[in-house]
Design a protein around this motif. Structure first.
Motif, PDB file in Angstrom:
ATOM      1  N   ASN A  22       1.013  -1.200   0.222  1.00  0.00           N
ATOM      2  CA  ASN A  22       0.288  -0.034  -0.009  1.00  0.00           C
ATOM      3  C   ASN A  22       0.677   0.895  -0.227  1.00  0.00           C
ATOM      4  OD1 ASN A  22      -1.873   2.044   0.109  1.00  0.00           O
ATOM      5  ND2 ASN A  22      -3.034   1.228   2.388  1.00  0.00           N
ATOM      6  N   ASP A  23       0.868   1.630  -1.517  1.00  0.00           N
ATOM      7  CA  ASP A  23       1.873   3.395  -0.965  1.00  0.00           C
ATOM      8  C   ASP A  23       0.796   4.267  -1.653  1.00  0.00           C
ATOM      9  OD1 ASP A  23       0.531   2.952  -3.872  1.00  0.00           O
ATOM     10  OD2 ASP A  23       2.586   2.592  -4.765  1.00  0.00           O
ATOM     11  N   ARG A  24      -0.248   4.142  -0.906  1.00  0.00           N
ATOM     12  CA  ARG A  24      -1.450   5.377  -1.480  1.00  0.00           C
ATOM     13  C   ARG A  24      -1.242   5.995   0.239  1.00  0.00           C
ATOM     14  NH1 ARG A  24      -5.478   2.866  -4.446  1.00  0.00           N
ATOM     15  NH2 ARG A  24      -4.397   0.966  -3.763  1.00  0.00           N
ATOM     16  N   VAL A  25       0.033   6.615   0.970  1.00  0.00           N
ATOM     17  CA  VAL A  25      -0.069   6.758   1.754  1.00  0.00           C
ATOM     18  C   VAL A  25      -1.356   8.115   2.854  1.00  0.00           C
ATOM     19  CG1 VAL A  25       1.617   8.706   3.565  1.00  0.00           C
ATOM     20  CG2 VAL A  25       2.387   7.532   1.580  1.00  0.00           C
ATOM     21  N   SER A  28      -6.820   4.399   4.219  1.00  0.00           N
ATOM     22  CA  SER A  28      -6.416   3.818   5.808  1.00  0.00           C
ATOM     23  C   SER A  28      -6.070   1.717   4.902  1.00  0.00           C
ATOM     24  CB  SER A  28      -7.982   3.351   6.391  1.00  0.00           C
ATOM     25  OG  SER A  28      -8.722   3.173   5.494  1.00  0.00           O
ATOM     26  N   ARG A  29      -5.635   1.008   5.898  1.00  0.00           N
ATOM     27  CA  ARG A  29      -6.291  -0.379   5.321  1.00  0.00           C
ATOM     28  C   ARG A  29      -6.579  -0.841   4.910  1.00  0.00           C
ATOM     29  NH1 ARG A  29      -2.876  -0.123  10.051  1.00  0.00           N
ATOM     30  NH2 ARG A  29      -0.468  -0.086   9.590  1.00  0.00           N
ATOM     31  N   GLU A  30      -8.255  -0.472   5.452  1.00  0.00           N
ATOM     32  CA  GLU A  30      -9.265  -1.088   5.546  1.00  0.00           C
ATOM     33  C   GLU A  30     -10.108  -0.442   4.314  1.00  0.00           C
ATOM     34  OE1 GLU A  30      -8.899   0.261   8.059  1.00  0.00           O
ATOM     35  OE2 GLU A  30      -8.830  -1.728   9.039  1.00  0.00           O
ATOM     36  N   GLU A  31      -9.376   0.955   3.675  1.00  0.00           N
ATOM     37  CA  GLU A  31      -9.497   2.051   2.176  1.00  0.00           C
ATOM     38  C   GLU A  31      -9.190   0.893   1.144  1.00  0.00           C
ATOM     39  OE1 GLU A  31     -11.577   5.838   3.282  1.00  0.00           O
ATOM     40  OE2 GLU A  31      -9.433   5.119   3.064  1.00  0.00           O
ATOM     41  N   PHE A  32      -7.657   0.499   1.624  1.00  0.00           N
ATOM     42  CA  PHE A  32      -7.307  -0.204   0.805  1.00  0.00           C
ATOM     43  C   PHE A  32      -7.392  -1.583   0.078  1.00  0.00           C
ATOM     44  CE2 PHE A  32      -2.859  -2.599  -0.220  1.00  0.00           C
ATOM     45  CZ  PHE A  32      -2.671  -2.508  -1.377  1.00  0.00           C
ATOM     46  N   LEU A  33      -8.281  -2.371   1.529  1.00  0.00           N
ATOM     47  CA  LEU A  33      -8.186  -3.939   1.173  1.00  0.00           C
ATOM     48  C   LEU A  33      -9.429  -4.400   0.369  1.00  0.00           C
ATOM     49  CD1 LEU A  33      -7.116  -4.972   4.255  1.00  0.00           C
ATOM     50  CD2 LEU A  33      -6.606  -6.118   2.791  1.00  0.00           C
ATOM     51  N   LEU A  34     -10.048  -2.940   0.998  1.00  0.00           N
ATOM     52  CA  LEU A  34     -12.050  -2.693   0.450  1.00  0.00           C
ATOM     53  C   LEU A  34     -11.667  -2.437  -1.751  1.00  0.00           C
ATOM     54  CD1 LEU A  34     -14.181  -1.643   2.767  1.00  0.00           C
ATOM     55  CD2 LEU A  34     -14.053  -3.468   1.894  1.00  0.00           C
ATOM     56  N   LEU A  96      -4.673 -11.186   2.989  1.00  0.00           N
ATOM     57  CA  LEU A  96      -4.481 -10.548   4.415  1.00  0.00           C
ATOM     58  C   LEU A  96      -3.563  -9.124   4.602  1.00  0.00           C
ATOM     59  CD1 LEU A  96      -3.380 -14.511   4.908  1.00  0.00           C
ATOM     60  CD2 LEU A  96      -5.359 -14.131   5.592  1.00  0.00           C
ATOM     61  N   VAL A  97      -3.790  -9.023   5.503  1.00  0.00           N
ATOM     62  CA  VAL A  97      -2.805  -7.751   5.524  1.00  0.00           C
ATOM     63  C   VAL A  97      -1.709  -7.817   7.233  1.00  0.00           C
ATOM     64  CG1 VAL A  97      -4.686  -5.924   6.834  1.00  0.00           C
ATOM     65  CG2 VAL A  97      -2.504  -5.408   6.033  1.00  0.00           C
ATOM     66  N   CYS A  98      -0.937  -7.821   7.530  1.00  0.00           N
ATOM     67  CA  CYS A  98      -0.717  -8.201   9.060  1.00  0.00           C
ATOM     68  C   CYS A  98      -0.291  -6.461   9.537  1.00  0.00           C
ATOM     69  CB  CYS A  98       0.897  -8.485   8.763  1.00  0.00           C
ATOM     70  SG  CYS A  98       1.512  -8.867  10.980  1.00  0.00           S
ATOM     71  N   VAL A  99      -0.833  -6.194  10.131  1.00  0.00           N
ATOM     72  CA  VAL A  99      -0.776  -4.435  11.195  1.00  0.00           C
ATOM     73  C   VAL A  99       0.135  -4.712  12.230  1.00  0.00           C
ATOM     74  CG1 VAL A  99      -1.716  -2.956  12.469  1.00  0.00           C
ATOM     75  CG2 VAL A  99      -3.208  -4.581  11.305  1.00  0.00           C
ATOM     76  N   SER A 100       0.583  -5.889  13.041  1.00  0.00           N
ATOM     77  CA  SER A 100       1.936  -6.037  13.389  1.00  0.00           C
ATOM     78  C   SER A 100       1.933  -7.475  14.336  1.00  0.00           C
ATOM     79  CB  SER A 100       2.157  -4.942  14.706  1.00  0.00           C
ATOM     80  OG  SER A 100       0.814  -5.011  15.774  1.00  0.00           O
ATOM     81  N   GLY A 101       3.120  -7.573  13.799  1.00  0.00           N
ATOM     82  CA  GLY A 101       3.865  -9.309  14.397  1.00  0.00           C
ATOM     83  C   GLY A 101       3.363  -8.924  15.987  1.00  0.00           C
TER      84      GLY A 101
END
Length: 142
Positions: A22-25, A28-34, A96-101
């Motif tokens: 996701n290089d679109r700063v 949000s992660r949710e917007e990117f995934l959707l 899938l996205v990992c927010v924090s391991g």
């Protein structure tokens, strides 16, 4: 799917998965995934279709949802499985996205479909019982 960049389409076709950054700063992660899900097809919800996005967190056996993989394995390694295989119509893609391991938790391995086909025809021909009450059915692994 034609809206996806050519390299992503090529990796999906070749491997069955693609790693996308996701290089679109400002997004949000949710917007990117959707947005990505919409480019792949028609997004569908999980867990009784309540939400298009599930926020999964490692859980101990004691704190896990009943009849879940975490209820059986806690924060340990899960057995090889295909997410969504227990649905009557499995998803073509899973995002899938990992927010924090988290330290001490098992990692997620994603493998090309060829790795599973190496098990022989049992992965595609054998049927397994998916038991979920009145809606039980038979399904292949892949």
């Amino acid at each position: 799917m034609s809206d996806l960049p050519a390299p992503v389409r090529e990796r999906l076709a070749r491997n069955g998965f693609a790693v996308v950054q996701n290089d679109r700063v400002l997004e949000s992660r949710e917007e990117f995934l959707l947005d990505l899900a919409t480019k792949l097809g028609e997004p569908c919800g999980t867990r009784n279709l309540k939400s298009l996005i599930d926020h999964l967190r490692p859980a101990t056996v004691k704190n896990a949802r009943p009849r879940s993989m975490s209820a059986l394995h806690g924060k340990g390694q899960f057995p090889w499985h295909s997410d969504g295989a227990h649905w009557p119509v499995p998803p073509q893609y899973i995002l899938l996205v990992c927010v924090s391991g988290l330290p001490g938790c098992a990692s997620t391995d994603v493998s090309p479909i060829e790795d599973f086909l190496a098990f022989g025809s049992g992965a595609t021909d054998e049927l397994f019982a998916v038991r979920n009450g009145r809606r039980s059915f038979y399904s292949p692994i892949l």
